[in-house]
Enzyme design. Structure first.
Site, short mmCIF file in Angstrom:
data_model
loop_
_atom_site.label_atom_id
_atom_site.label_comp_id
_atom_site.label_asym_id
_atom_site.label_seq_id
_atom_site.Cartn_x
_atom_site.Cartn_y
_atom_site.Cartn_z
N HIS A 124 11.57 22.51 55.70
CA HIS A 124 11.77 22.73 56.74
C HIS A 124 11.75 24.82 57.63
O HIS A 124 12.58 24.84 56.13
CB HIS A 124 12.98 22.04 57.63
CG HIS A 124 12.56 22.29 59.14
ND1 HIS A 124 12.64 23.55 59.86
CD2 HIS A 124 12.04 21.78 59.82
CE1 HIS A 124 12.63 23.21 61.34
NE2 HIS A 124 12.15 22.59 61.41
N ASP A 201 19.86 19.23 52.95
CA ASP A 201 19.31 19.40 54.24
C ASP A 201 18.67 17.94 54.27
O ASP A 201 17.93 17.14 54.49
CB ASP A 201 18.21 19.90 54.85
CG ASP A 201 17.42 20.06 55.69
OD1 ASP A 201 18.51 19.13 56.76
OD2 ASP A 201 16.70 20.59 56.63
N GLN A 204 16.96 14.89 58.19
CA GLN A 204 15.70 13.40 58.42
C GLN A 204 16.70 12.36 57.58
O GLN A 204 16.10 11.31 57.75
CB GLN A 204 14.46 13.74 57.95
CG GLN A 204 13.18 14.39 58.58
CD GLN A 204 12.98 13.98 60.01
OE1 GLN A 204 13.46 13.27 60.19
NE2 GLN A 204 13.34 14.97 61.08
N LYS A 227 18.99 14.09 66.26
CA LYS A 227 18.09 12.92 64.86
C LYS A 227 18.57 12.30 65.16
O LYS A 227 18.47 10.94 64.82
CB LYS A 227 17.44 14.14 64.45
CG LYS A 227 16.42 15.23 64.66
CD LYS A 227 16.10 16.10 63.00
CE LYS A 227 15.24 17.69 63.75
NZ LYS A 227 14.54 17.34 63.85
N CYS A 363 6.92 22.87 61.63
CA CYS A 363 7.59 23.60 61.01
C CYS A 363 7.74 23.57 59.10
O CYS A 363 9.04 23.94 58.79
CB CYS A 363 8.93 23.57 61.12
SG CYS A 363 8.71 23.46 63.15
N1 PMP Z 1 15.17 20.55 58.67
C1 PMP Z 1 14.54 19.42 58.55
C2 PMP Z 1 14.31 17.74 58.17
C3 PMP Z 1 14.20 18.83 59.70
O1 PMP Z 1 13.78 17.34 60.34
C4 PMP Z 1 14.58 19.52 61.18
C5 PMP Z 1 13.76 19.25 62.78
N2 PMP Z 1 12.73 19.18 62.10
C6 PMP Z 1 15.58 20.75 60.90
C7 PMP Z 1 15.34 21.30 60.08
C8 PMP Z 1 15.54 21.62 62.24
O2 PMP Z 1 16.31 20.91 62.89
P1 PMP Z 1 17.98 21.82 64.24
O3 PMP Z 1 15.90 22.09 64.93
O4 PMP Z 1 18.15 20.19 65.02
O5 PMP Z 1 18.24 22.47 63.80
#
Ligand code: PMP
Length: 549
Positions: A124, A201, A204, A227, A363
């Site tokens: 991401h 990270d 998910q 999430k 993203c």
């Molecule tokens: N890493 C991953 C794998 C994600 O899915 C996301 C959110 N889509 C993020 C980072 C960023 O998370 P946040 O917007 O809650 O900071």
């Protein structure tokens, strides 16, 4: 183990509705954020109505109550991730901030010129951009771990990337696009052989699978409450104590100090050293309830999730034109795919049916680039989703695919459309529901006269549209004429609507035209997604700019 009571579980989520299919909202964007159960929503309100106070600093009993509730969540998280010490849990505002904290604080302490950071091809942006910035500052270099066709990290290629210069391996536990579990234990083992640190990270994975930070051997683990059925604006950074102790503060101010004089400041101990200022107290308290909720419904080990994965995978696989981004069934119910139609067209039609999916680069632009695509559609399910909703999605996708066969207006009808804005108003008045309006826009997009390919150049590109849109303006005897085009049929439909209002008019007439009233009367703005609504406004702004410059 007692059987999962799906109806009871679904009833916990007020926004979703109780029926197995609510055609006004089929929420398939759980990868972006999960819906919230009543227990979490109520906990946030209850904090403000019965326990509101700042934490840590005040010496009265209400503050002690608030502090207990707040710190209670930290203790729960330490157990949830099996951290060795409770002060290894730092509250942030989300995964993104947690990674920024590590990249900046750890990076500035531990990285120097020539050092290497390994990321995977499926990260991401939150786990790419902070590393790019710190690499630029320190002279470190980023290397990329590639993926197997299944979407998992290729361990063999990963092993070859490791050198004694590798200082950080930052990868996802589960990709937000591919939904597969990466072999974190093996990755940590290999990284440790060259003395590298590992950040995982877990955005998910934290609500989906068991995570034991000690047994995995990771140095940092990050996730977001929103999430995990919890509120937005709360995130977690787990870090091993001795590493966190060795890192400088990330932000400074109140809470994170022990003593401030005019000359200097000494910093507080963990975890407060990294928690400058007043945190999102009510959010953390409600997050505590979300953790209870995950446990109460045994969400991590739920076999119903496998049934959802099997069903959705089988049904999506039966759509012949659909192509998944990774081979095989994912480990969590996240399905990313492409179809022959433009992404915006697909998501627009699905939206008109009440189906919320994600369309775009998710993203993860570098992943899209490595697949040679601009983006994809992502359907991400949660255990409150139903088989009926999946059937409804498949039916709707088939409608999207069939919509190319719909009859476009004849040439004479087309002239009518372009000639007069009044005809457009009538057309949309008779299309009562948003579904029908959407269909009208798509039909307009289909019959829209496209531009010569050589005119589809940057000079005529409208900035602010999510999909590419081009507009040219010409003048004859004080009257203005427009041509336009877009990759997406829905945008071509919107161009047709705008052009119907402006075509052949004078500058004065165009600038005096009440475009907002026109869009309102067609019933467009309140239904268009922010990106397409902004796109429509961008087209109008571009035209006025061309006329006045
Ligand atoms: N890493 C991953 C794998 C994600 O899915 C996301 C959110 N889509 C993020 C980072 C960023 O998370 P946040 O917007 O809650 O900071």
């Amino acid at each position: 183990m007692s059987k999962f009571d799906h109806a009871r579980f679904r009833a916990q989520f007020p926004l979703i509705g109780k029926a197995p299919l609510n055609p006004n909202l089929v929420y398939f964007d759980n990868g972006a954020t999960t819906q919230k159960p009543s227990a979490v929503i109520e906990a946030e309100g209850a904090f403000y109505s019965s326990a509101n106070s700042n934490v840590h600093r005040a010496s009265f009993s209400l503050a002690a109550t608030a502090t207990d509730l707040f710190e209670g969540c930290r203790t729960k998280l330490a157990n949830y991730f099996n951290a060795e010490h409770v002060n290894e849990i730092i509250f942030t505002k989300g995964t993104t901030e947690s990674i920024n904290l590590v990249a900046l604080s750890w990076g500035q302490t531990y990285l120097s010129k020539g050092d290497e950071i390994i990321l995977s091809a499926a990260e991401h942006h939150a786990n790419i951009v902070p590393w790019q910035l710190i690499a630029e500052k320190t002279g470190a270099k980023i290397k990329w771990a590639e993926l197997l066709p299944s979407g998992r990290i290729d361990l063999e290629q990963f092993e070859h990337l490791l050198t004694n210069k590798t200082k950080m391996v930052a990868i996802n536990h589960i990709s937000n696009v591919l939904g597969v579990i990466n072999p974190v234990r093996e990755i940590v083992k290999l990284a440790k052989q060259v003395g590298a640190y590992v950040l995982i990270d877990g955005a998910q994975s934290a609500a989906a699978i068991d995570v034991d930070v000690q047994s995995l051997g990771v140095d940092f683990y990050v996730c977001s409450s929103h999430k995990m059925y919890g509120p937005t604006g709360v995130g977690v950074l787990y870090g091993r104590r001795e590493i966190l102790d060795s890192m400088p503060p990330y932000q400074t101010g109140g809470e994170m100090i022990t003593k401030v004089t005019r000359e200097r400041t000494t910093f507080n101990k963990l975890p407060f050293k990294f928690e400058a200022g007043t945190p999102n107290i009510a959010g953390v308290v409600a997050f505590s309830k979300a953790l209870d909720f995950i446990e109460q419904f045994s969400l991590k080990g739920l076999s119903f999730k496998n049934e959802l994965i099997d069903y959705a995978y089988r049904k999506l696989s039966e759509v012949p034109q659909l192509s998944f981004l990774a081979e095989g069934k994912p480990d969590i119910p996240v399905f990313s795919f492409t179809l022959p139609q433009h992404l915006q067209d697909i998501s627009a039609v699905l939206d008109s049916k009440g189906i919320a999916v994600r369309a775009g680069s998710l993203c993860a632009m570098p992943l899209m680039q490595s697949k040679g695509i601009e983006g994809c559609i992502r359907v991400s399910l949660a255990p409150y989703n139903t088989f009926e909703e999946i059937d409804y999605l498949i039916e709707s996708l088939k409608r999207v695919l069939a919509s190319d066969d719909e009859k476009a207006p004849s040439e004479a009808q087309q002239d009518d459309i372009c000639a007069d804005e009044a005809i457009m108003r009538d057309k949309f008045k008779s299309a009562g529901s948003w579904d029908l309006k959407q269909r009208e826009i798509m039909l307009l997009g289909k019959s829209f006269t496209r531009m010569a390919r050589e005119n589809r150049i940057d000079e005529f590109l409208v900035q602010g549209c999510e999909s590419k849109a081009w507009v040219t303006v010409s003048e004859s005897n004080g009257h203005y004429f427009f041509e336009g085009d877009s990759d997406a049929r829905i945008i071509r439909g919107l161009l047709a609507i705008v052009f119907a209002a402006f075509q052949g008019k004078t500058q004065q007439e165009i600038l005096a035209f009440d475009i907002k009233e026109y869009f309102d009367s067609l019933g467009l703005i309140k239904h268009l997604s922010p990106s397409r609504g902004n796109g429509l406004n961008a087209i109008v702004a571009y035209i006025s700019e061309q006329l006045t410059s």
